[in-house]
Enzyme design. Structure first.
Site, PDB file in Angstrom:
ATOM      1  N   ASP A   1      13.765 -29.781 -63.102  1.00 55.41           N
ATOM      2  CA  ASP A   1      14.814 -30.508 -62.402  1.00 55.41           C
ATOM      3  C   ASP A   1      16.205 -30.003 -62.806  1.00 55.41           C
ATOM      4  OD1 ASP A   1      15.265 -32.794 -60.611  1.00 55.41           O
ATOM      5  OD2 ASP A   1      16.304 -33.677 -62.331  1.00 55.41           O
TER       6      ASP A   1
ATOM      7  N   HIS B   1      11.337 -33.764 -51.308  1.00 55.75           N
ATOM      8  CA  HIS B   1      11.588 -35.201 -51.374  1.00 55.75           C
ATOM      9  C   HIS B   1      13.079 -35.550 -51.321  1.00 55.75           C
ATOM     10  CE1 HIS B   1      12.228 -33.653 -55.325  1.00 55.75           C
ATOM     11  NE2 HIS B   1      12.762 -34.793 -55.717  1.00 55.75           N
ATOM     12  N   ASP B   2      13.953 -34.551 -51.401  1.00 56.00           N
ATOM     13  CA  ASP B   2      15.401 -34.795 -51.329  1.00 56.00           C
ATOM     14  C   ASP B   2      15.995 -34.402 -49.985  1.00 56.00           C
ATOM     15  OD1 ASP B   2      15.520 -35.550 -54.036  1.00 56.00           O
ATOM     16  OD2 ASP B   2      15.919 -33.490 -54.693  1.00 56.00           O
TER      17      ASP B   2
HETATM   18  O1  TEU Z   1      17.738 -33.168 -57.374  1.00 55.41           O
HETATM   19  C1  TEU Z   1      18.965 -32.612 -57.654  1.00 55.41           C
HETATM   20  C2  TEU Z   1      19.777 -32.555 -56.439  1.00 55.41           C
HETATM   21  O2  TEU Z   1      20.198 -33.546 -55.901  1.00 55.41           O
HETATM   22  C3  TEU Z   1      20.091 -31.236 -55.933  1.00 55.41           C
HETATM   23  O3  TEU Z   1      19.313 -30.242 -56.416  1.00 55.41           O
HETATM   24  C4  TEU Z   1      20.147 -31.144 -54.450  1.00 55.41           C
HETATM   25  O4  TEU Z   1      18.873 -31.202 -53.876  1.00 55.41           O
HETATM   26  C5  TEU Z   1      20.813 -29.839 -54.141  1.00 55.41           C
HETATM   27  O5  TEU Z   1      22.063 -29.807 -54.746  1.00 55.41           O
HETATM   28  C6  TEU Z   1      20.970 -29.602 -52.697  1.00 55.41           C
HETATM   29  O6  TEU Z   1      21.880 -30.480 -52.125  1.00 55.41           O
HETATM   30  C7  TEU Z   1      16.867 -33.476 -58.411  1.00 55.41           C
HETATM   31  C8  TEU Z   1      15.692 -34.260 -57.889  1.00 55.41           C
HETATM   32  O7  TEU Z   1      14.982 -33.462 -56.989  1.00 55.41           O
HETATM   33  C9  TEU Z   1      16.181 -35.537 -57.300  1.00 55.41           C
HETATM   34  O8  TEU Z   1      15.170 -36.276 -56.677  1.00 55.41           O
HETATM   35  C10 TEU Z   1      16.825 -36.337 -58.414  1.00 55.41           C
HETATM   36  O9  TEU Z   1      17.404 -37.493 -57.901  1.00 55.41           O
HETATM   37  C11 TEU Z   1      17.885 -35.531 -59.152  1.00 55.41           C
HETATM   38  O10 TEU Z   1      17.480 -34.207 -59.459  1.00 55.41           O
HETATM   39  C12 TEU Z   1      18.225 -36.185 -60.465  1.00 55.41           C
HETATM   40  O11 TEU Z   1      17.180 -36.036 -61.362  1.00 55.41           O
END
Ligand code: TEU
Ligand code: CA
Length: 537
Positions: free
Chosen positions: A199, A314-315
């Protein structure tokens, strides 16, 4: 480049809380994942990536960890996990876990201790700062809050958080902290897991210059700071190189040149990465930009390191909704996008439900959304006096909940996901869009994924072959080749709602896969074709 198992692998991402609920509490669970391993295997995937299931207050769906060594009740028990791992291995699936070590939950015992006393040895596990000129240290934002600084009354200091207030960042400068993390990683690797998805791993090192930034909304300053490569090299030396595992770093805000530093095989940091140039720069499809990003990453990593290919997770809003056409061309565009991610250079990732062409959602009320990123932003904007309905509409298209609705297994109540009340509303379209129905159709998306995966598995050129963009300037058609030894593949994709005359001369006899049935020289909307020929030279 040297051949490895993971370069040839296809990863299936399981957002377990939305996958399958086996005890009726409304949350998917590890037992649900175990029961569906044969489904994942049948698809053809090689690796299962599980989102975090460790003990957590769940403010950010498990990304706020309070105990790295235990399984949260919603997910099940450690025995459930061990059984899942064992059965996955028995049928030839590997399992990688989410490693969330940029931050913990504010309920982690380390943080509770750190907060309780400035003299606690745990104080330095986190990042603290005095007021500057009687004010918050600077204007930096965080991902989920208007400031990355949160005031702590008792010590009259601020702590730093890149994400929610409830997710304080760890201080990687502290050697004891680093060693605790390495011990924890060994604990899971010794259980037999096959690697980590890391992450926001390029956020570990923090910016030293605390001056205000010009545009606080452009969060690049949170990432890629000096020191990051030393941490990753140490992690590799201490832990990773002693296991046959794979690592994929979640690395936002990088150009190919910066990205290469994380995955260059000679540098011994990570195996592969997710960059976010597509997700961040393309709210909707932008063909020329997409092609450019692919060419640049291919050149940037060529001969040095390995890329990943994904268009949703998932994001990020489901790909058929964001980059395809989830209405009249849902099947064709779902398959066309799959053709893209499975033939471009890099490891393909499938996000659960993508393999049946699941779509995003629009809920009428903010109360139906759960995503902390969206909810916090909503409150912030509404507090400024903006019209709530307008704020909601502006946040809906990219809400992270688009991808988090429960898996649609069949047309029974709650899509066969749960016997109880689902933690998040099921997309109402489950009645006609679900696994059972997809498998019954002649033009099944799932079956098409199977064919693609099989093709990639039996043709090294699609994994290791050179890449060349054949139509860099074409606004609708994406065409590229992959070449290895005497094999040459040409992939042709019509990324539009219109018919387009095939802009290349190709022999119909050489076509080995197609997503719609069409024998003419005019590509149908979202048509995808793969040709296989022998190299002329
Ligand atoms: O996501 C981090 C995050 O928000 C970014 O990588 C984003 O996807 C990218 O900048 C593109 O816009 C991770 C997890 O996948 C997320 O679900 C968590 O909420 C976050 O970290 C915090 O742990
Ligand atoms: Ca459950």
């Amino acid at each position: 480049m040297k051949r490895t198992w993971w370069k040839e692998a296809v990863v299936y991402q399981v957002y377990w809380r939305s996958f399958l609920d086996t005890n009726g509490d409304g949350y998917g669970d590890l037992e649900g994942v175990r029961r569906k391993l044969p489904y994942i295997k049948e698809l053809g995937a090689d690796v299962v990536w599980l989102n975090p299931f460790y003990v957590s207050p769940d403010k950010d769906n498990g990304y706020d960890i309070a105990d790295y060594y235990r399984v949260m009740d919603k997910a099940g028990t450690m025995e459930d996990f061990e059984r899942l791992l064992e059965e996955a291995h028995a049928i030839g699936l590997k399992v990688i876990l989410d490693l969330v070590v940029n931050h913990t939950s504010d309920q982690h015992p380390w943080f509770l201790e750190a907060k309780a006393s400035v003299n606690s040895p745990k104080r330095d596990y986190y990042i603290w700062h005095d007021l500057i000129n009687n004010k918050v240290p600077n204007n930096w934002r965080s991902y989920f809050a208007p400031s990355c600084w949160e005031y702590e009354e008792k010590s009259k200091q601020y702590y730093y958080h890149s994400f929610a207030v409830e997710q304080p960042d760890l201080n990687w400068e502290n050697e004891d902290l680093r060693n605790e993390i390495y011990t924890m990683m060994r604990f899971w690797l010794d259980k037999g897991i096959d690697g980590f998805r890391m992450d926001v791993i390029n956020l570990l090192a923090k910016r030293k210059d605390l001056s205000d930034v010009e545009n606080p909304y452009d969060l690049g300053y949170l990432a890629n700071n000096p020191g990051i490569h030393e941490y990753l090299q140490e992690m590799n030396e201490q832990v990773l190189r002693h296991y046959d595992c794979m690592t994929v770093g979640e690395i936002p805000f990088v150009t190919p040149a910066e990205g290469a530093l994380y995955v260059d095989e000679a540098r011994h940091e990570l195996d592969t990465l997710f960059h976010f140039q597509i997700a961040d720069e393309m709210p909707t499809w932008d063909m020329l930009r997409f092609k450019e990003i692919q060419r640049e990453w291919y050149e940037g990593l060529k001969g040095r390191g390995w890329n990943s290919q994904f268009l949703n997770n998932h994001d990020h809003t489901r790909q058929v909704t964001r980059y395809g056409n989830d209405k009249e061309h849902r099947l064709a565009s779902a398959k066309m996008l799959a053709t893209l991610t499975h033939t471009l250079p890099g490891m393909p990732y499938i996000y659960q439900g993508e393999e049946i062409g699941m779509t995003g959602v629009v809920f009428d009320s903010i109360d139906d959304y759960q995503d902390i990123a969206m909810k916090n932003r909503y409150s912030e904007e509404v507090a400024k006096g903006r019209n709530p309905q307008e704020v909601l509409s502006s946040l809906q298209p990219l809400s992270r909940d688009n991808s988090r609705t429960p898996m649609q297994w069949n047309d029974s109540t709650e899509s066969g996901f749960t016997d109880g009340v689902p933690w998040m509303r099921v997309n109402p379209n489950y009645v006609e869009l679900n696994v059972e129905m997809d498998l019954r159709r002649g033009d099944s998306v799932f079956r098409y994924y199977q064919e693609l995966i099989h093709l990639r598995k039996t043709n090294g050129a699609l994994v290791y072959g050179d890449f060349k963009d054949l139509l860099p300037e074409h606004p609708f058609v994406h065409a590229f080749e992959r070449r290895l030894d005497e094999d040459r593949f040409v992939i042709v994709l019509n990324h539009s709602d219109e018919d387009v005359v095939l802009p290349l001369s190709l022999d119909f006899q050489d076509m080995i896969l197609q997503n719609v049935s069409n024998g003419t020289d005019t590509l149908r909307p979202y048509e995808a074709r793969i040709y296989k020929t022998k190299n002329a030279s």
